[in-house]
Design an enzyme around this catalytic site. Structure first.
Site, short mmCIF file in Angstrom:
data_model
loop_
_atom_site.label_atom_id
_atom_site.label_comp_id
_atom_site.label_asym_id
_atom_site.label_seq_id
_atom_site.Cartn_x
_atom_site.Cartn_y
_atom_site.Cartn_z
N TYR A 46 -2.80 -1.12 10.35
CA TYR A 46 -2.70 -1.31 8.89
C TYR A 46 -1.36 -0.77 8.37
O TYR A 46 -0.64 -1.47 7.63
CB TYR A 46 -3.88 -0.60 8.21
CG TYR A 46 -3.96 -0.82 6.73
CD1 TYR A 46 -4.57 -1.95 6.20
CD2 TYR A 46 -3.43 0.11 5.84
CE1 TYR A 46 -4.65 -2.15 4.83
CE2 TYR A 46 -3.51 -0.08 4.47
CZ TYR A 46 -4.12 -1.21 3.97
OH TYR A 46 -4.18 -1.40 2.62
N SER B 28 0.87 -1.19 0.00
CA SER B 28 0.00 0.00 0.00
C SER B 28 0.89 1.23 0.00
O SER B 28 2.05 1.15 0.44
CB SER B 28 -0.86 0.00 1.27
OG SER B 28 -1.43 1.27 1.49
#
Ligand code: BGC
Length: 266
Positions: free
Chosen positions: A164, A151
């Site tokens: 995350y 990401s």
């Protein structure tokens, strides 16, 4: 042109979103594909049917990638069906957002378990098979390819999402360290770092016009990404066209990591 003809690919978490698009794209390039799902079996079966109806080859296998026994069973079933693995796409991931002081240990462990430990467990099983089997002439010049789906949050800190962001920061050095270690076996390891892509994981950030407008302030290129933006790059990274690309993170984010907040500021 079928760039992945005769190869077998496992795409974790491919019953929806980016995983689904990558699985479909790889099947269209001639790969036998495993659609791995955690809970959405009917969606996984639909994707298998879609691939089969287009003349491709796919099976669905349920497994929780954070569990070692599940991962070993999934690889066993894949080898029974397709004989081996040539391409692993470590895609399964989730968010469990909370402000830092309210984040529970369970929120933390779930996200680290699937997003980071899951990538470790699957990469390890794939690497063992790549090393055992080696390069198969005429199929690919590499003995195997691992693509980690990371990401932009492997580099951009993210308040309210520390589990995350920590998992994706971990994926970055997991990928690079594996790449360093496995290169002598002709195993190629890379990451794709998507920015904001329209999928169920971030629906609240783009589903209504107001939210989408706010999200677009972070994206210089002026549109939110779609799963195919990632799938096209994943096919290229899995193919011999990218044979000299190794240990690299390919950021696909419409410029999100260009820090657009600095335009006219700073
Ligand atoms: C997250 C999305 C988010 C995007 C950009 C992704 O990794 O899963 O929720 O929209 O990063 O911030």
């Amino acid at each position: 042109m079928q760039r992945l003809k005769g190869q077998s690919a496992l795409v974790t978490g491919s019953s929806s979103g980016i995983g689904k698009a990558m699985a479909l794209a790889m099947a269209r390039e001639g790969a036998n594909v495993v659609i791995n799902f955690h809970s959405n079996e009917s969606s996984a079966q639909q994707i298998v049917e879609e691939i089969t109806s287009e003349g491709g080859n796919a099976i669905a296998i349920g497994a929780d990638v954070s569990k070692e026994a599940d991962v070993k069973r999934m690889f066993g079933r894949m080898f029974e069906a397709f004989g081996t693995i040539d391409i692993l796409v470590n895609n399964a991931g989730l968010q469990k957002d909370a402000s830092f002081v309210d984040m529970t240990l369970d929120d933390w462990e779930k996200v680290i378990g699937i997003n980071l430990t899951g990538q470790f467990l699957c990469a390890r099983e794939a690497a063992k098979e790549f090393i055992r089997r080696g390069v198969v002439e005429g199929r690919s010049v590499a003995a195997g390819k691992i693509i980690c789906i990371s990401s932009v949050h492997e580099v951009i800190p993210w308040a309210g999402h520390v589990n995350y962001a920590a998992s994706k920061g971990g994926v970055m050095l997991l990928m690079k360290s594996i790449a360093q270690e496995l290169a002598p076996y002709k195993i190629r390891v890379n990451s794709i770092a998507p920015g904001a892509i329209k999928t169920p994981i971030n629906r609240s950030a783009w589903a209504d016009p107001e939210s989408e407008k706010k999200l677009l302030e972070l994206i210089p290129y002026g549109r939110v990404g779609v799963p195919e933006d990632i799938a096209n790059a994943a096919v290229w990274l899995a193919s011999d066209d990218s044979d000299y690309v190794h240990g690299e993170t390919l950021v696909i984010d419409g410029g999100m990591t260009l820090y657009p907040g600095f335009v006219g500021n700073g």
